[in-house]
Design a protein around this motif. Structure first.
Motif, PDB file in Angstrom:
ATOM      1  N   THR B 139       0.899  -1.158   0.000  1.00 38.68           N
ATOM      2  CA  THR B 139       0.000   0.000   0.000  1.00 38.68           C
ATOM      3  C   THR B 139       0.929   1.197   0.000  1.00 38.68           C
ATOM      4  O   THR B 139       1.780   1.311   0.887  1.00 38.68           O
ATOM      5  CB  THR B 139      -0.867   0.027   1.275  1.00 38.68           C
ATOM      6  N   ARG B 141       2.926   4.382   0.565  1.00 41.88           N
ATOM      7  CA  ARG B 141       2.993   5.349   1.671  1.00 41.88           C
ATOM      8  C   ARG B 141       2.714   6.764   1.193  1.00 41.88           C
ATOM      9  O   ARG B 141       2.292   7.613   1.961  1.00 41.88           O
ATOM     10  CB  ARG B 141       4.368   5.283   2.335  1.00 41.88           C
ATOM     11  N   THR B 165       2.451   0.711   6.221  1.00 40.54           N
ATOM     12  CA  THR B 165       2.776   0.965   4.809  1.00 40.54           C
ATOM     13  C   THR B 165       4.276   1.230   4.617  1.00 40.54           C
ATOM     14  O   THR B 165       4.791   1.035   3.530  1.00 40.54           O
ATOM     15  CB  THR B 165       1.970   2.158   4.259  1.00 40.54           C
TER      16      THR B 165
END
Lengths: 183, 446
Positions: B139, B141, B165
């Motif tokens: 995911t 950042r 993340t």
């Protein structure tokens, strides 16, 4: 911090670290070229560029402790890594590094031109004539030798001479400035 | 378009793009994951408008590989750090674990569908599964920070998501190292290393160059020389490892991690590398976009759909785990899971690296999946993340309810302008008061 101050402030342990790093640098590329000896194309160029940048910097820093100019360090690293000694950089890679060479030459010439001050040149014309005269005469005589060799080895060696002259002049000027500040 | 013109365009993009993005202070405007640059690449690439030809793209292969490895170096240098502090070990494990689950779920699903609908052999199926897993793990950042900073979110959920993340970046890099072991770069000599030896060599070269970089960086006070050290060690690490048939990206990631861990001046090293992030990232995204093709030689659409569905399922699972670990009743696990969908630079970089490494239809599919993840994540992710943070009470409701929220900095500036009042012409301004007069109308100390 100026270059002169930074160099003088380095301790023996720092020199030791630099020497160890130089060994690691040479060792890594030596291992890679011995395990994979074929011409490596772009990959070889990338590795060669990184190696020359790092090894040149480290060698010049190390030999500066002996009072030898940086330029000699760069040359020494190049000779050792070149195709005739350790063959870490092959001839194909050298050819592919041509654009980098041209770019570096242009930047050095540009920097050299930008740093010239007419007033300073006028006021120090006499000392320049005596101080730099020996360097330029040495370079000139080398150029003659290279010109004579041109018929055997092509044009490459000659084309690199102005680069050396500019670099030498730039280096000497920096050293002079450092000395003046120290006094 | 000639390669020189393309290079000039990319340099201009790196300069102006960086300037624009930096000025808007962590992307107050624009898309959270930087997908706009990817889409520009897709549009001007050879498959659409054709402004960039395929030979021009091919001539940038080496440069692109170095750029991707440089991005991995930057990611490695700040890996395990978030908001100026070290990410706790439990959260690191959580981030890595959830990314690994995403790799397994999406990779298995994509591999299975590819086995059913294509005639790829076992090796290609495995590479496809690993590549799809690699591009589905993270995911980004950037998007999470974008949402958190834009809405000034603060609280345990924001912290947890931010930490996780940061931690999940290692998983795609590890997958790339494995892929490089199975399918070495075209220009390298395929050594008869067993897999574990190749991985150890990758880590060894990265660690050696990272330690060298850190040692030299610490003893060198001059910035110009520091640049030479970092660039020299980085290029040497990429070139040597790729020549040996190892992953340049994984090597530089380990190098960045080692250098940042060992250096006494980690902050200076990270700051030096961070200045280059946008300048390398934006052209790399454009080039990745230009490389994207939607293969028509095989039914790749089911693979992409299954990969996206697998990733959504993995993130929903992650959302449920996040909710359980924080014990926050108000937050819906589905909302939180969909909020974890943004995929950005690392996913696209991994897909692009696979496409360059494999040079087959498998690489093309992996890159197409990566770009699809980035687009889907861009559309869905930030909206649901904002909703989840608002449900958790970590966003002030006034900012969250605004349909097109304005960055806090702009609001503050507007407030200051209003407080200052209308600007008067010099003729309309009251005469300046003398010191004695001004003290009369100032706050009376009594």
């Amino acid at each position: 911090m100026s270059a002169l101050e930074a160099t003088q402030s380095k301790s023996a342990s720092a020199r030791l670290v630099q020497a160890a790093a130089l060994v690691v640098t040479f060792g890594l590329l030596l291992t890679a070229t011995r395990l994979a000896p074929a011409e490596a194309g772009v990959v070889g160029t990338v590795a060669g560029l990184g190696f020359l940048l790092l090894a040149g910097t480290l060698t010049s820093e190390l030999i500066e402790a002996l009072g030898i100019p940086h330029l000699t360090g760069y040359l020494l690293a190049g000779v050792l890594a070149g195709p005739d000694v350790l063959a870490l950089i092959d001839r194909a890679t050298l050819a592919q590094l041509g654009p980098v060479n041209t770019l570096a030459l242009s930047l050095i010439a540009l920097a050299g031109g930008a740093e010239l001050h007419i007033e300073l040149l006028r006021s120090t014309a006499r000392s320049l004539a005596t101080g730099e005269g020996s360097a330029f005469s040495g370079a000139g005589s080398s150029m003659v030798v290279f010109l004579r060799q041109r018929c055997w080895h092509g044009r490459r060696a000659v084309s690199k001479m102005p680069c050396s002259c500019f670099a030498q002049a730039h280096k000497q000027r920096r050293s002079l400035e450092g000395c003046c500040r120290a006094f | 378009m000639s390669p020189i013109l393309l290079l000039t365009g990319l340099l201009a993009l790196a300069y102006f793009g960086t300037m624009l993005v930096e000025r808007r202070s962590m992307r107050g405007f624009g898309l959270p994951s930087g997908t706009e640059f990817l889409l520009v690449g897709v549009l001007i690439g050879p498959r659409f408008m054709g402004l960039i030809s395929t030979p021009a793209l091919t001539s940038f292969g080496g440069l692109t590989a170095v750029a991707l490895a440089w991005l991995a170096l930057i990611i490695g240098a700040h890996y395990g750090w978030a908001r100026g502090r070290r990410v706790p070990a439990r959260r690191m494990l959580l981030g890595v674990g959830l990314a690994s689950v995403a790799v397994v779920m999406t990779g298995a699903a994509a591999g299975l569908v590819a086995w059913l609908v294509t005639d790829l052999d076992w090796r290609d199926l495995l590479l496809l599964a690993m590549g799809v897993g690699a591009v589905s793990a993270e995911t980004t950042r950037h998007a999470v920070r974008w949402v958190i900073e834009r809405y000034a979110a603060e609280g345990p959920l924001s912290e947890l998501i931010g930490d996780a993340t940061e931690a999940d970046d290692a998983v795609p890099i590890l997958m790339l190292a494995l892929i490089a072991t199975m399918a070495p770069h075209e220009g390298s000599l395929a050594l008869s290393f067993p897999g574990w030896a190749a991985l150890l060599s990758t880590v060894g070269i990265g660690a050696a160059m990272g330690a060298t970089c850190a040692a030299l960086f610490d003893i060198e006070p001059r910035t110009t020389q520091r640049w030479g050290i970092v660039v020299g060690t980085g290029l040497l690490a990429v070139g040597a490892s790729t020549r040996l048939g190892l992953s340049g990206i994984a090597t530089t990631f380990v190098m960045g991690l080692t250098a940042a861990s060992l250096s006494r001046q980690r902050a200076a090293l990270e700051a030096l590398l961070t200045t280059t992030e946008r300048a390398v990232m934006l052209p790399a995204l454009v080039l990745a976009g230009a490389h994207v093709g939607f293969p028509d030689r095989m039914p790749f659409l089911p693979i992409v759909i299954v990969a996206v569905a697998g990733r959504v399922a993995a993130k929903l699972l992650a959302g449920r785990l996040f909710r359980r670990s924080l014990k926050q009743e108000g937050v819906g696990s589905r909302t939180l899971g969909l909020g974890l969908l943004p995929a950005g630079v690392l996913s696209v970089t991994a897909g692009f690296a696979c496409a360059l490494q494999l040079q087959t239809i498998v690489g093309e599919i992996i890159l197409a999946v990566a770009v699809t993840h980035a687009i889907v994540g861009e559309i869905v992710g930030p909206v649901f993340l904002r909703r989840a943070l608002r449900s958790a009470g970590e966003i002030r409701s006034a900012a969250a309810d605004t349909p097109h929220p304005v960055p806090a900095r702009v609001i503050e500036g507007a407030r200051r302008l209003v407080a200052r009042g209308p600007r008067l012409r010099s003729s309309e301004r009251p005469p300046k008061l003398r010191a004695s007069q001004s003290s009369d109308i100032g706050d009376d100390p009594r």
